[in-house]
Design a protein around this motif. Structure first.
Motif, PDB file in Angstrom:
ATOM      1  N   GLY A  15       0.824  -1.208   0.000  1.00 44.13           N
ATOM      2  CA  GLY A  15       0.000   0.000   0.000  1.00 44.13           C
ATOM      3  C   GLY A  15       0.854   1.253   0.000  1.00 44.13           C
ATOM      4  N   LEU A  16       1.898   1.263   0.824  1.00 43.82           N
ATOM      5  CA  LEU A  16       2.829   2.395   0.846  1.00 43.82           C
ATOM      6  C   LEU A  16       3.558   2.532  -0.490  1.00 43.82           C
ATOM      7  N   MET A  17       3.936   1.383  -1.062  1.00 45.55           N
ATOM      8  CA  MET A  17       4.631   1.378  -2.341  1.00 45.55           C
ATOM      9  C   MET A  17       3.746   1.982  -3.430  1.00 45.55           C
ATOM     10  N   GLY A  18       2.478   1.543  -3.469  1.00 43.51           N
ATOM     11  CA  GLY A  18       1.562   2.041  -4.483  1.00 43.51           C
ATOM     12  C   GLY A  18       1.168   3.487  -4.271  1.00 43.51           C
ATOM     13  N   LEU A 229       9.911  -9.001   5.523  1.00 47.19           N
ATOM     14  CA  LEU A 229       9.074 -10.084   5.010  1.00 47.19           C
ATOM     15  C   LEU A 229       9.882 -11.055   4.148  1.00 47.19           C
ATOM     16  N   LEU A 230      10.789 -10.512   3.344  1.00 46.62           N
ATOM     17  CA  LEU A 230      11.623 -11.382   2.497  1.00 46.62           C
ATOM     18  C   LEU A 230      12.523 -12.277   3.346  1.00 46.62           C
ATOM     19  N   GLN A 231      13.020 -11.743   4.457  1.00 45.72           N
ATOM     20  CA  GLN A 231      13.909 -12.515   5.319  1.00 45.72           C
ATOM     21  C   GLN A 231      13.158 -13.544   6.151  1.00 45.72           C
ATOM     22  N   ARG A 232      11.928 -13.220   6.567  1.00 45.74           N
ATOM     23  CA  ARG A 232      11.181 -14.101   7.451  1.00 45.74           C
ATOM     24  C   ARG A 232      10.321 -15.136   6.723  1.00 45.74           C
ATOM     25  N   GLY A 233      10.037 -14.906   5.444  1.00 49.83           N
ATOM     26  CA  GLY A 233       9.153 -15.815   4.720  1.00 49.83           C
ATOM     27  C   GLY A 233       9.803 -16.348   3.462  1.00 49.83           C
ATOM     28  N   ASN A 234       8.994 -17.083   2.686  1.00 54.49           N
ATOM     29  CA  ASN A 234       9.449 -17.605   1.410  1.00 54.49           C
ATOM     30  C   ASN A 234       9.592 -16.447   0.421  1.00 54.49           C
ATOM     31  N   GLN A 235      10.781 -16.260  -0.134  1.00 49.45           N
ATOM     32  CA  GLN A 235      11.044 -15.091  -0.968  1.00 49.45           C
ATOM     33  C   GLN A 235      10.202 -15.087  -2.237  1.00 49.45           C
ATOM     34  N   GLU A 236      10.053 -16.273  -2.872  1.00 45.25           N
ATOM     35  CA  GLU A 236       9.300 -16.333  -4.122  1.00 45.25           C
ATOM     36  C   GLU A 236       7.831 -15.987  -3.890  1.00 45.25           C
ATOM     37  N   ARG A 237       7.245 -16.579  -2.858  1.00 43.13           N
ATOM     38  CA  ARG A 237       5.831 -16.311  -2.591  1.00 43.13           C
ATOM     39  C   ARG A 237       5.616 -14.874  -2.146  1.00 43.13           C
ATOM     40  N   THR A 238       6.546 -14.355  -1.352  1.00 39.38           N
ATOM     41  CA  THR A 238       6.424 -12.965  -0.910  1.00 39.38           C
ATOM     42  C   THR A 238       6.526 -12.012  -2.094  1.00 39.38           C
ATOM     43  N   SER A 239       7.469 -12.268  -2.996  1.00 40.65           N
ATOM     44  CA  SER A 239       7.653 -11.406  -4.165  1.00 40.65           C
ATOM     45  C   SER A 239       6.427 -11.409  -5.068  1.00 40.65           C
ATOM     46  N   ALA A 240       5.681 -12.521  -5.067  1.00 39.61           N
ATOM     47  CA  ALA A 240       4.482 -12.598  -5.901  1.00 39.61           C
ATOM     48  C   ALA A 240       3.452 -11.558  -5.497  1.00 39.61           C
ATOM     49  N   PHE A 241       3.500 -11.096  -4.243  1.00 42.08           N
ATOM     50  CA  PHE A 241       2.521 -10.116  -3.777  1.00 42.08           C
ATOM     51  C   PHE A 241       2.830  -8.706  -4.255  1.00 42.08           C
ATOM     52  N   LEU A 242       3.933  -8.521  -4.999  1.00 40.50           N
ATOM     53  CA  LEU A 242       4.231  -7.208  -5.571  1.00 40.50           C
ATOM     54  C   LEU A 242       3.111  -6.722  -6.486  1.00 40.50           C
ATOM     55  N   PHE A 243       2.318  -7.669  -7.019  1.00 47.19           N
ATOM     56  CA  PHE A 243       1.241  -7.266  -7.925  1.00 47.19           C
ATOM     57  C   PHE A 243       0.205  -6.398  -7.206  1.00 47.19           C
ATOM     58  N   LEU A 244       0.215  -6.391  -5.872  1.00 40.92           N
ATOM     59  CA  LEU A 244      -0.713  -5.545  -5.127  1.00 40.92           C
ATOM     60  C   LEU A 244      -0.333  -4.062  -5.207  1.00 40.92           C
ATOM     61  N   ALA A 245       0.963  -3.772  -5.418  1.00 34.77           N
ATOM     62  CA  ALA A 245       1.420  -2.373  -5.408  1.00 34.77           C
ATOM     63  C   ALA A 245       0.762  -1.540  -6.509  1.00 34.77           C
ATOM     64  N   PRO A 246       0.757  -1.978  -7.788  1.00 36.24           N
ATOM     65  CA  PRO A 246       0.064  -1.166  -8.791  1.00 36.24           C
ATOM     66  C   PRO A 246      -1.438  -1.096  -8.554  1.00 36.24           C
ATOM     67  N   PHE A 247      -2.008  -2.129  -7.932  1.00 32.61           N
ATOM     68  CA  PHE A 247      -3.429  -2.074  -7.575  1.00 32.61           C
ATOM     69  C   PHE A 247      -3.684  -0.906  -6.622  1.00 32.61           C
ATOM     70  N   PHE A 248      -2.821  -0.784  -5.607  1.00 28.91           N
ATOM     71  CA  PHE A 248      -2.962   0.329  -4.673  1.00 28.91           C
ATOM     72  C   PHE A 248      -2.642   1.664  -5.345  1.00 28.91           C
ATOM     73  N   PHE A 273      -1.077  -8.088 -13.478  1.00 27.44           N
ATOM     74  CA  PHE A 273      -0.968  -8.695 -12.153  1.00 27.44           C
ATOM     75  C   PHE A 273      -0.865 -10.209 -12.270  1.00 27.44           C
ATOM     76  N   ALA A 274      -1.724 -10.791 -13.137  1.00 21.48           N
ATOM     77  CA  ALA A 274      -1.697 -12.247 -13.329  1.00 21.48           C
ATOM     78  C   ALA A 274      -0.358 -12.694 -13.901  1.00 21.48           C
ATOM     79  N   GLY A 275       0.174 -11.898 -14.842  1.00 21.64           N
ATOM     80  CA  GLY A 275       1.464 -12.237 -15.437  1.00 21.64           C
ATOM     81  C   GLY A 275       2.589 -12.204 -14.416  1.00 21.64           C
ATOM     82  N   ILE A 276       2.604 -11.161 -13.584  1.00 18.37           N
ATOM     83  CA  ILE A 276       3.634 -11.050 -12.541  1.00 18.37           C
ATOM     84  C   ILE A 276       3.512 -12.205 -11.562  1.00 18.37           C
ATOM     85  N   PHE A 277       2.263 -12.569 -11.222  1.00 14.47           N
ATOM     86  CA  PHE A 277       2.036 -13.676 -10.298  1.00 14.47           C
ATOM     87  C   PHE A 277       2.606 -14.979 -10.864  1.00 14.47           C
TER      88      PHE A 277
END
Length: 302
Positions: A15-18, A229-248, A273-277
């Motif tokens: 949200g902050l990113m977007g 978040l990248l350090q504490r979780g799965n990096q690939e799955r966390t990075s997939a949520f970047l598609f939320l930034a342009p939505f915001f 978003f689907a492509g990035i995911f």
């Protein structure tokens, strides 16, 4: 970290990113674009550099390592953010955010061309969907405004920075690299502002609040949460949520700037978003292969 905490932090950081696109467009009423983004990242870089110094984080020793950080700052901060803020003068914040965040799609293309990386069919489907989405976002025609070209250039530069970080980023502490690439990128933007635009900054309460939001909330806090978040979780799955930034980015542009949402923008954005995911998502088989490769590398090193 439990799921609720993870989801809340993902929503906050994206949200902050977007929101930075919309707040940045508001800031252009008070400042020339390159100067505004130069102030943002120079201040953010100084604050973060001070913090990592106090925390005694490991800093680069070799001169060549500092050169790589400067190059990362050139592409990740100076070129990306400079293009974004100049694009905001002629196209909406929503369009700018959508175009900028197609960078994961370009990483696949550039990685294949220049690093000989190999990607799976699902990722190439994601790239195809993403480029169709860009075409639709631009209104299904090739009416390229200056802002459109700059938005695309920001994605290209971000993809180059991502590949540089992929090759050289392991040499640096994450927060040290983030701090100094922002600082060097901000200083480069100051030079660009002096050479390429008529520099001005109107000192008002609102302009200071906008600058503080961009510097602290949309840069320092946002980056800190994202790397946490990248350090504490799965990096690939966390990075997939970047598609939320342009939505915001689209959502805040509609809410704060009353930007019009057309069906081509909405549907094109969904395809991107689907492509990035698809580009970021990895199935269990791929993850097992990566784990095996990592274990083999550790065994060979030992």
């Amino acid at each position: 970290m439990n799921r609720i905490s993870f989801c809340l932090l993902v929503i906050l950081t994206t949200g902050l990113m977007g929101s930075s696109f919309t707040i940045g467009k508001l800031g252009l009423a008070y400042s020339s674009p390159l100067l505004l983004v130069a102030l943002r990242f120079t201040l953010a870089g100084i604050i973060m550099a001070t913090i990592v110094k106090i925390l005694n984080k490991p800093h680069p020793v070799k001169a060549i390592d500092w050169v790589w950080i400067v190059l990362i700052g050139l592409f990740q901060t100076a070129f990306v953010m400079g293009c974004i803020f100049m694009a905001l003068r002629t196209i909406t914040s929503g369009e700018t955010s959508i175009l900028t965040f197609m960078n994961p799609l370009l990483v696949v293309v550039f990685g294949t061309l220049f690093l000989k990386s190999r990607y799976h069919i699902q990722q190439w489907i994601g790239v195809l969907l993403g480029f169709i989405g860009v075409f639709l976002t631009l209104g299904s025609h090739l009416d390229f405004k200056v802002g459109t070209i700059l938005g695309l250039l920001s994605a290209v530069s971000w993809a180059i920075a991502t590949l540089l970080i992929k090759i050289h980023g392991f040499k640096f502490d994450t927060y040290v690299m983030t701090a100094y690439q922002m600082l060097f990128g901000g200083l480069i933007l100051f030079l660009g502002s002096l050479l390429l635009e008529e520099t001005f900054f109107k000192m008002t309460t609102q302009s200071i609040l906008i600058l503080l939001w961009l510097t602290i909330a949309a840069s320092i806090i946002q980056f800190s949460i994202w790397f946490y978040l990248l350090q504490r979780g799965n990096q690939e799955r966390t990075s997939a949520f970047l598609f939320l930034a342009p939505f915001f980015g689209v959502l805040t542009g509609w809410f704060l700037l009353h930007e019009r949402l057309t069906w081509s923008i909405l549907f094109g954005g969904l395809l991107i978003f689907a492509g990035i995911f698809l580009v970021n998502w990895k199935n269990n088989y791929e993850k097992e292969i990566e784990k095996t490769d990592e274990n083999n590398e550790r065994l060979s090193e030992s």
